[in-house]
Design a protein around this motif. Sequence first.
Motif, PDB file in Angstrom:
ATOM      1  N   CYS A  35       0.487  -1.762  -8.581  1.00 36.01           N
ATOM      2  CA  CYS A  35      -0.626  -0.958  -9.091  1.00 36.01           C
ATOM      3  C   CYS A  35      -1.369  -0.184  -8.006  1.00 36.01           C
ATOM      4  O   CYS A  35      -2.337   0.513  -8.327  1.00 36.01           O
ATOM      5  CB  CYS A  35      -1.602  -1.838  -9.874  1.00 36.01           C
ATOM      6  SG  CYS A  35      -2.658  -2.890  -8.856  1.00 36.01           S
ATOM      7  N   GLY A  36      -0.936  -0.284  -6.736  1.00 39.25           N
ATOM      8  CA  GLY A  36      -1.593   0.521  -5.710  1.00 39.25           C
ATOM      9  C   GLY A  36      -1.548   2.001  -6.037  1.00 39.25           C
ATOM     10  O   GLY A  36      -2.520   2.729  -5.839  1.00 39.25           O
ATOM     11  N   ALA A  37      -0.417   2.450  -6.585  1.00 39.76           N
ATOM     12  CA  ALA A  37      -0.264   3.865  -6.930  1.00 39.76           C
ATOM     13  C   ALA A  37      -1.098   4.239  -8.139  1.00 39.76           C
ATOM     14  O   ALA A  37      -1.781   5.275  -8.151  1.00 39.76           O
ATOM     15  CB  ALA A  37       1.208   4.184  -7.192  1.00 39.76           C
ATOM     16  N   THR A  38      -1.086   3.412  -9.192  1.00 40.49           N
ATOM     17  CA  THR A  38      -1.813   3.774 -10.400  1.00 40.49           C
ATOM     18  C   THR A  38      -3.324   3.652 -10.208  1.00 40.49           C
ATOM     19  O   THR A  38      -4.090   4.438 -10.784  1.00 40.49           O
ATOM     20  CB  THR A  38      -1.354   2.916 -11.595  1.00 40.49           C
ATOM     21  OG1 THR A  38      -1.344   1.530 -11.215  1.00 40.49           O
ATOM     22  CG2 THR A  38       0.026   3.330 -12.041  1.00 40.49           C
ATOM     23  N   ALA A  39      -3.769   2.692  -9.392  1.00 41.07           N
ATOM     24  CA  ALA A  39      -5.189   2.624  -9.065  1.00 41.07           C
ATOM     25  C   ALA A  39      -5.619   3.901  -8.341  1.00 41.07           C
ATOM     26  O   ALA A  39      -6.703   4.447  -8.587  1.00 41.07           O
ATOM     27  CB  ALA A  39      -5.479   1.396  -8.203  1.00 41.07           C
ATOM     28  N   ALA A  40      -4.762   4.394  -7.443  1.00 42.32           N
ATOM     29  CA  ALA A  40      -5.065   5.652  -6.751  1.00 42.32           C
ATOM     30  C   ALA A  40      -5.174   6.808  -7.737  1.00 42.32           C
ATOM     31  O   ALA A  40      -6.034   7.687  -7.601  1.00 42.32           O
ATOM     32  CB  ALA A  40      -3.988   5.941  -5.705  1.00 42.32           C
ATOM     33  N   HIS A  41      -4.323   6.824  -8.754  1.00 40.99           N
ATOM     34  CA  HIS A  41      -4.384   7.898  -9.753  1.00 40.99           C
ATOM     35  C   HIS A  41      -5.707   7.876 -10.519  1.00 40.99           C
ATOM     36  O   HIS A  41      -6.256   8.928 -10.851  1.00 40.99           O
ATOM     37  CB  HIS A  41      -3.213   7.779 -10.725  1.00 40.99           C
ATOM     38  CG  HIS A  41      -1.937   8.386 -10.214  1.00 40.99           C
ATOM     39  ND1 HIS A  41      -1.758   9.747 -10.109  1.00 40.99           N
ATOM     40  CD2 HIS A  41      -0.796   7.816  -9.754  1.00 40.99           C
ATOM     41  CE1 HIS A  41      -0.546   9.992  -9.635  1.00 40.99           C
ATOM     42  NE2 HIS A  41       0.054   8.838  -9.403  1.00 40.99           N
ATOM     43  N   THR A  42      -6.225   6.682 -10.823  1.00 44.80           N
ATOM     44  CA  THR A  42      -7.502   6.629 -11.547  1.00 44.80           C
ATOM     45  C   THR A  42      -8.654   7.096 -10.663  1.00 44.80           C
ATOM     46  O   THR A  42      -9.620   7.690 -11.166  1.00 44.80           O
ATOM     47  CB  THR A  42      -7.784   5.219 -12.087  1.00 44.80           C
ATOM     48  OG1 THR A  42      -7.904   4.295 -11.012  1.00 44.80           O
ATOM     49  CG2 THR A  42      -6.672   4.781 -13.029  1.00 44.80           C
ATOM     50  N   LEU A  43      -8.578   6.840  -9.364  1.00 45.08           N
ATOM     51  CA  LEU A  43      -9.595   7.379  -8.457  1.00 45.08           C
ATOM     52  C   LEU A  43      -9.516   8.906  -8.423  1.00 45.08           C
ATOM     53  O   LEU A  43     -10.545   9.592  -8.381  1.00 45.08           O
ATOM     54  CB  LEU A  43      -9.406   6.795  -7.054  1.00 45.08           C
ATOM     55  CG  LEU A  43      -9.648   5.287  -6.925  1.00 45.08           C
ATOM     56  CD1 LEU A  43      -9.296   4.814  -5.524  1.00 45.08           C
ATOM     57  CD2 LEU A  43     -11.084   4.920  -7.256  1.00 45.08           C
TER      58      LEU A  43
END
Length: 380
Positions: A302-310
């Motif tokens: 989820c490092g990538a998807t958390a970045a997308h929400t930011l």
Amino acid sequence: MTRRSAISDGIQPFRIEISQADVDHLHHRLADARWPDELPGVEWARGIPPAYLRELAEYWRTQYDWRAQEARLNQYPQFTTEIDGQRIHFLHVRSDQPDAKPLLITHGYPSSVAEFLHLIEPLVNPVEGQAFHVVAPSLPGYAFSTPLGGTGWAMGRTARAWAELMRRLGYERYGVHGGDVGAGVSGMVADLDGEHVIGVHVVTDPLTAASTATFLPGMADRLNENDPVDKLILDRMDAFTREGSGYLAIQNSRPQTIGYGLVDSPLLQLAWIAEKFHEWTDLPIGRDQLLTTVSLYWFTGCGATAAHTLYEQAHSSDWGAPPAVPQGFAVFGADDTVRRLVPAPADAHWTEFRHGRHFPAIEAPAELAADLQAFFAPLK
């Protein structure tokens, strides 16, 4: 009291069960990691030092017990449901006390529901004072609220999903609490669902308040550098812009690019989070607590998807409106700057703690639980 049956809304029980193959793969990747050279005399000035990270990575590989931490998380009832096309994972821990109040708590970045492992018990089963039924969702794109179902998951959309989640759980009246991103989401839930929210309680600290101020148009022009408190705020804003905002600038502009590294390299994911825990805390946090959060990011990718929400929030114009419900603020590591930066109404509940900072649910759970009790107990 209830609004609708939860069963009809597709809520499913959930357990965390990471395969042994995934655990073994993590250990293999850590053993075969490539390391950069360490420049002499640099220490923390240019990021997390290799010597510090080597020791932490070796502990993660050889001593950290994921199965024990997985069991700790699984002692609390967990569920998933789909809202607005997005899978939502959440903990739902009910109290046996008859006067318990529903409380929706939301983590921030870089964090997870593991942040609340020391907070849930004193809220659900307090020795004395107000008890709570705790609902703790994973933000969309974080941990088991993955995969991310699409674009547009900024705080406003998340707040609407949280209001729907509480409706599905049948809670007619409930409180909300959060920190960091979770504070923003909680405030928007209180604004959007004010008919059902009894109050909103958020946590902050001087560094978070100052870094948030850097994104407010015209804030620097409203501060007087000849005033010592304003000067301290300006210095912190400048330090964040020059030295502390790199992680956010990358994720706010190129989440896909940094996402490859965060999903593929356990070292990068470890460094990405461990650096912030080091910089944003002033009370000791155990390595197991830190590595549980990192492991949740690693195992779920989820490092990538958390970045997308930011990224979504950085490009959103939806920041909500001040809620009309009672408001509470708990300031950790407090000084005079926070009062000037946080737009709290005159009648707001306001508590200052000398220690703790960005992760008070980990750093000072007893103090945070007591403040939540003090704020919500009088609210009907």
